[in-house]
Scaffold this active site. Structure first.
Site, PDB file in Angstrom:
ATOM      1  N   LYS A  53       3.184  47.672  12.276  1.00 17.10           N
ATOM      2  CA  LYS A  53       2.025  46.780  12.248  1.00 17.10           C
ATOM      3  C   LYS A  53       2.047  45.956  10.958  1.00 17.10           C
ATOM      4  O   LYS A  53       2.790  46.277  10.030  1.00 17.10           O
ATOM      5  CB  LYS A  53       0.760  47.628  12.321  1.00 17.10           C
ATOM      6  CG  LYS A  53       0.673  48.683  11.229  1.00 17.10           C
ATOM      7  CD  LYS A  53      -0.425  49.689  11.514  1.00 17.10           C
ATOM      8  CE  LYS A  53      -0.485  50.729  10.392  1.00 17.10           C
ATOM      9  NZ  LYS A  53      -1.509  51.728  10.635  1.00 17.10           N
ATOM     10  N   ARG A  73     -12.951  57.623  13.695  1.00 15.95           N
ATOM     11  CA  ARG A  73     -12.628  56.201  13.776  1.00 15.95           C
ATOM     12  C   ARG A  73     -12.325  55.942  15.251  1.00 15.95           C
ATOM     13  O   ARG A  73     -13.206  56.091  16.090  1.00 15.95           O
ATOM     14  CB  ARG A  73     -11.442  55.890  12.841  1.00 15.95           C
ATOM     15  CG  ARG A  73     -11.204  54.438  12.587  1.00 15.95           C
ATOM     16  CD  ARG A  73     -10.077  54.213  11.576  1.00 15.95           C
ATOM     17  NE  ARG A  73      -8.773  54.652  12.063  1.00 15.95           N
ATOM     18  CZ  ARG A  73      -7.634  54.472  11.410  1.00 15.95           C
ATOM     19  NH1 ARG A  73      -7.622  53.868  10.232  1.00 15.95           N
ATOM     20  NH2 ARG A  73      -6.497  54.894  11.922  1.00 15.95           N
ATOM     21  N   TYR A 100      -4.736  27.349 -15.087  1.00 14.23           N
ATOM     22  CA  TYR A 100      -6.167  27.149 -14.879  1.00 14.23           C
ATOM     23  C   TYR A 100      -6.961  27.885 -15.941  1.00 14.23           C
ATOM     24  O   TYR A 100      -6.711  29.055 -16.208  1.00 14.23           O
ATOM     25  CB  TYR A 100      -6.571  27.674 -13.494  1.00 14.23           C
ATOM     26  CG  TYR A 100      -6.054  26.832 -12.357  1.00 14.23           C
ATOM     27  CD1 TYR A 100      -6.451  25.496 -12.206  1.00 14.23           C
ATOM     28  CD2 TYR A 100      -5.166  27.371 -11.430  1.00 14.23           C
ATOM     29  CE1 TYR A 100      -5.959  24.736 -11.166  1.00 14.23           C
ATOM     30  CE2 TYR A 100      -4.681  26.611 -10.384  1.00 14.23           C
ATOM     31  CZ  TYR A 100      -5.078  25.290 -10.256  1.00 14.23           C
ATOM     32  OH  TYR A 100      -4.608  24.531  -9.241  1.00 14.23           O
ATOM     33  N   MET A 126      -1.984  29.603  -6.637  1.00 12.19           N
ATOM     34  CA  MET A 126      -1.715  29.864  -5.220  1.00 12.19           C
ATOM     35  C   MET A 126      -0.211  29.831  -4.931  1.00 12.19           C
ATOM     36  O   MET A 126       0.315  30.672  -4.220  1.00 12.19           O
ATOM     37  CB  MET A 126      -2.441  28.830  -4.352  1.00 12.19           C
ATOM     38  CG  MET A 126      -2.342  29.154  -2.873  1.00 12.19           C
ATOM     39  SD  MET A 126      -3.115  27.923  -1.831  1.00 12.19           S
ATOM     40  CE  MET A 126      -4.831  28.252  -2.053  1.00 12.19           C
TER      41      MET A 126
HETATM   42  C1  LIG Z   1      -0.862  52.835  10.253  1.00 13.29           C
HETATM   43  C2  LIG Z   1      -0.884  54.019  11.081  1.00 13.29           C
HETATM   44  C3  LIG Z   1       0.138  54.959  10.992  1.00 13.29           C
HETATM   45  C4  LIG Z   1       1.224  54.894   9.959  1.00 13.29           C
HETATM   46  O1  LIG Z   1       0.716  55.376   8.744  1.00 13.29           O
HETATM   47  P1  LIG Z   1       1.579  55.622   7.419  1.00 13.29           P
HETATM   48  O2  LIG Z   1       0.668  56.387   6.552  1.00 13.29           O
HETATM   49  O3  LIG Z   1       1.892  54.291   6.860  1.00 13.29           O
HETATM   50  O4  LIG Z   1       2.784  56.378   7.807  1.00 13.29           O
HETATM   51  C5  LIG Z   1       0.107  56.024  11.871  1.00 13.29           C
HETATM   52  N1  LIG Z   1      -0.880  56.151  12.780  1.00 13.29           N
HETATM   53  C6  LIG Z   1      -1.896  55.278  12.872  1.00 13.29           C
HETATM   54  C7  LIG Z   1      -2.948  55.497  13.878  1.00 13.29           C
HETATM   55  C8  LIG Z   1      -1.943  54.195  12.016  1.00 13.29           C
HETATM   56  O5  LIG Z   1      -2.953  53.339  12.100  1.00 13.29           O
END
Ligand SMILES: *Cc1c(COP(=O)(O)O)cnc(C)c1O
Length: 712
Positions: free
Chosen positions: A377, A471, A604, A653
């Site tokens: 992700k 969650r 800046y 930036m």
């Molecule tokens: C991001 C995520 C992971 C991976 O987590 P790490 O700590 O980076 O290994 C695993 N499971 C879920 C549900 C996540 O959101």
């Protein structure tokens, strides 16, 4: 928990092994006692070469022997490197060959024998032998089950023993003796790539696969015992006068297994340089033997430098190490100046080798039957999702997870193969994408299941069960609602998972809560199974879970941050059982340099004012690229020409200003390292994360889309 920098021991022991090889070729004890020298150089020192072979097996072969890896690049990389080294060594020693007349009147078969088996000088047999051995094993891994491979390499070693230390036992078996004599036309010794190397490669690879919980004391005792047995074996064979050569013993095998485990358990930092230095010691030492002898003769100091075997050995060792270190330094300098990416303004380099090493290291933590499901992700935590996923595909990874449906679509459009699980919420208007791109959606609670079911098309899903993080997921105790999900006709349930929220430590409280989560999850699953609902693949762990609670691993581990070679905080490395290699570096170009005169300010708000005349450089990277603005005004630094240069003024930036007054010869077009190594200096993601008050996960995942990602 033990701190275990597994590879540091290997790196250090390689130097010792190289010094043992010098001993074999200089007989350091010979001027005092021939028997002592025999025991030392013909028996004990015989552990050196198998050690080198086992490290090759340890790093290179597990992926082929155990994970059916299709990526040939590691193999080609090894072959390329070894062949290059062999070619260099052949050239270095050609004058010696010519001077000694070894090459006079040799035939075709001799060339074959020398190049493939014996080596062009006495010590060089090792290079063709390791190449041949690796090829033999690679082919076996494609054609034979592992157990058969083990049988074959043991058989080969036994055949080898009878051409080596046990040769004399064949005296009365004329038939066999003649076969061996015929074989010795093809190679001079059975200590070669066919009979000797494969078994040590397999041992190295197998040790990489076993869990590391060995009892150190017992292993040391076992090693000591095996060594004594080997010495007894060697002395006995010597007295029986049956040795044709003295490289192969039966007890050498247990000796090496225990020794390797002891070395692996040494708590030492890994030093890549030592690997290169040990290789050069091995290649160069015969040259220095010749050199020392030559100088001793010229200066009439033969008594001291040649006839005193200990002094001779010491001098050769010191000179070999010195030259090896000088050579390593020169070569390292050459590497730093190589331009990896010719014209970018700022970019990210992805180190394939490190990624591969992390995958194999993390695989060693998995219980059998469990697999990695990388979390890619947020653009693979800033690394470039498609780039990373395709590399991972090549390493045999067939399941991924991402946060959003569009991240899944991006992977599919990029040609990524395998299952892709969406961990987060997908809007009903995007349900069609799930179907079109063969993505698996997480059922985030029982209400969501009904919405998804109502879409009316078959969709692959996995159940998320909330075991305490509160969650995503249906609450674990709402079993009736969870059962109702199984009645949704359009949902194809391929798995069930939960997420741990206190797995970062193993303190009593966290361990208790984590265990509760694990127990809750497995109890829901077993209730469901009892009622006839099949949950499919199960998974609970992310990176910290795998490190701290591997016993909870189900079918998959959703590995994120650790795969990228870092943990969230640097201090967590202290209890990480495997060595991780950071995968990402960030580089930025120098746009221009200029003078800043005393009293002038920069950037800046003119937040930095020069107290004396300074030289500054403008880097083409800024906070839009993900460099935290909190690193402004001296809170951060970069590496340039192997020196540190502080960030001055406010980060903009698109640009960052650095002070290069103390860095020689910086010019426009030069490359600065924002994260990564440069010479013997390094800036890590930890440094940036700490300086800006966050964890590496946040820092990396916010790296900008404007940075090109390139594989190196
Ligand atoms: C991001 C995520 C992971 C991976 O987590 P790490 O700590 O980076 O290994 C695993 N499971 C879920 C549900 C996540 O959101």
């Amino acid at each position: 928990m033990e701190t275990n920098k597994r590879l540091g021991g290997l790196d250090h022991f390689k130097i010792l092994a190289a010094l043992l090889i010098i001993a074999i070729h200089t007989s350091p004890l010979s001027s005092f006692s021939n028997s002592a020298d025999f025991v030392f150089t013909r028996i004990i020192a015989r552990i050196a070469v198998p050690f080198f072979i086992m490290t090759t097996g340890y790093f290179l072969l597990p992926q082929y022997l155990f994970n059916n890896c299709k990526d040939m690049k590691p193999l080609y990389g090894f072959l390329k490197k070894s062949l290059l080294l062999y070619a260099i060594a052949i050239i270095i020693y050609l004058p010696v060959n010519l001077y000694s007349g070894q090459l006079n009147g040799i035939g075709f078969l001799d060339v074959f024998r020398i190049l493939i088996f014996d080596g062009t000088l006495y010590h060089l047999w090792y290079l063709p032998a390791s190449i041949l051995g690796v090829l033999v094993l690679f082919l076996m891994s494609r054609k034979l089950p592992f157990k058969v491979t083990v049988g074959v390499v043991i058989f080969l070693y036994i055949l080898g023993l009878f051409g080596d230390s046990y040769f004399g036992f064949l005296t009365n078996l004329h038939f066999f003796q003649e076969i061996y004599m015929d074989m010795f036309h093809v190679f001079s010794y059975t200590r070669n790539g066919i009979f000797y190397v494969p078994i040590f490669l397999v041992l190295g690879a197998a040790i990489q696969q076993v869990p590391q919980k060995t009892n150190r004391k017992l292993t040391v005792i076992a090693f000591g015992f095996s060594l004594i047995v080997m010495i007894a074996e060697g002395i006995t064979l010597h007295h029986l006068n049956v040795q044709r050569h003295d490289s192969m013993y039966i007890a050498l095998l247990p000796c090496m297994v225990f020794l390797f485990q002891i070395v692996l358990s040494a708590d030492m930092k890994s030093k890549k340089r030592l690997r290169t230095i040990s290789t050069w010691i091995y290649i160069l030492h015969p040259l220095l033997i010749i050199f020392v002898r030559g100088i001793a003769k010229l200066t009439h100091l033969e008594n001291l430098f040649i006839n005193n075997s200990i002094i001779h050995y010491t001098v050769v060792c010191v000179l070999s190490c010195t030259f090896a270190i000088i050579l390593e330094n020169l070569l390292a300098k050459g590497k730093v100046n190589k331009l990896p990416f010719p014209c970018g303004r700022a970019w990210i380099e992805i180190d394939k080798n490190s990624l591969r090493q992390n995958v194999s290291a993390l695989r060693t933590l998995l219980p059998s039957g469990s697999q990695l499901m990388p979390a890619i992700k947020a653009n693979a935590y800033g690394h470039g999702a498609v780039l990373l996923a395709k590399e991972l595909n090549k390493l045999g990874i067939t399941a991924f997870c991402v946060a959003t449906v569009l991240e899944g679509v991006e992977l599919r459009n990029g040609g990524v193969k395998g299952d892709i699980l969406i961990l987060g919420y997908t809007h009903p208007k995007q349900f069609s994408l799930l179907k079109k791109y063969h993505l698996t959606q997480t059922v985030i609670d029982s209400g969501y299941a009904k919405t998804l079911n109502a879409y009316g098309k078959k969709i692959k899903v996995q159940l998320k069960i909330d075991t305490g993080m509160h969650r995503m997921g249906e609450r674990a105790e709402r079993e009736e609602e969870i059962c109702s999900i199984f009645h949704c006709k359009n949902l194809i349930i391929t798995g069930a998972y939960t997420h741990l929220c206190c797995d970062e430590t193993t303190t009593a409280n966290d361990a208790e809560f984590t265990k509760k989560q694990g127990d809750k999850f497995y109890s829901v699953v077993s209730d469901l199974e009892k009622r006839g609902y099949s949950c499919g693949k199960l998974h609970l762990l992310a990176s910290y879970g795998l490190i701290n609670y591997p016993e909870f691993a189900g079918d998959y581990v959703r590995i994120g941050i650790a795969l990228y070679g870092v943990l969230s905080n640097k201090t967590d490395l202290n209890y990480c059982p495997v060595e991780l290699h950071p995968v990402l570096s960030i580089k930025a170009r120098v746009a221009l340099t200029k003078d800043l005169f005393e009293g002038e300010g920069v950037g800046y708000g003119l937040q930095y004012v020069a107290k004396q005349d300074r030289k500054i450089a403008v880097l083409t990277i800024g906070y839009a690229d993900g460099i935290p603005r909190t690193l402004s005004c001296g809170h951060g630094k970069v590496l340039i020409n192997q020196n540190e240069a502080p960030i001055i003024g406010r980060i903009c930036m698109d640009q960052t200003l650095i002070d290069i007054t103390d860095v020689p010869c910086v010019k426009p077009g030069d490359i600065a390292v924002v994260i990564g190594g440069c010479g013997n200096k390094e800036i890590t993601a930890y440094d940036l994360a700490e300086a800006s008050g966050t964890i590496t996960n946040e820092l990396l995942s916010r790296l900008g889309s404007r940075l090109n990602r390139v594989l190196v």
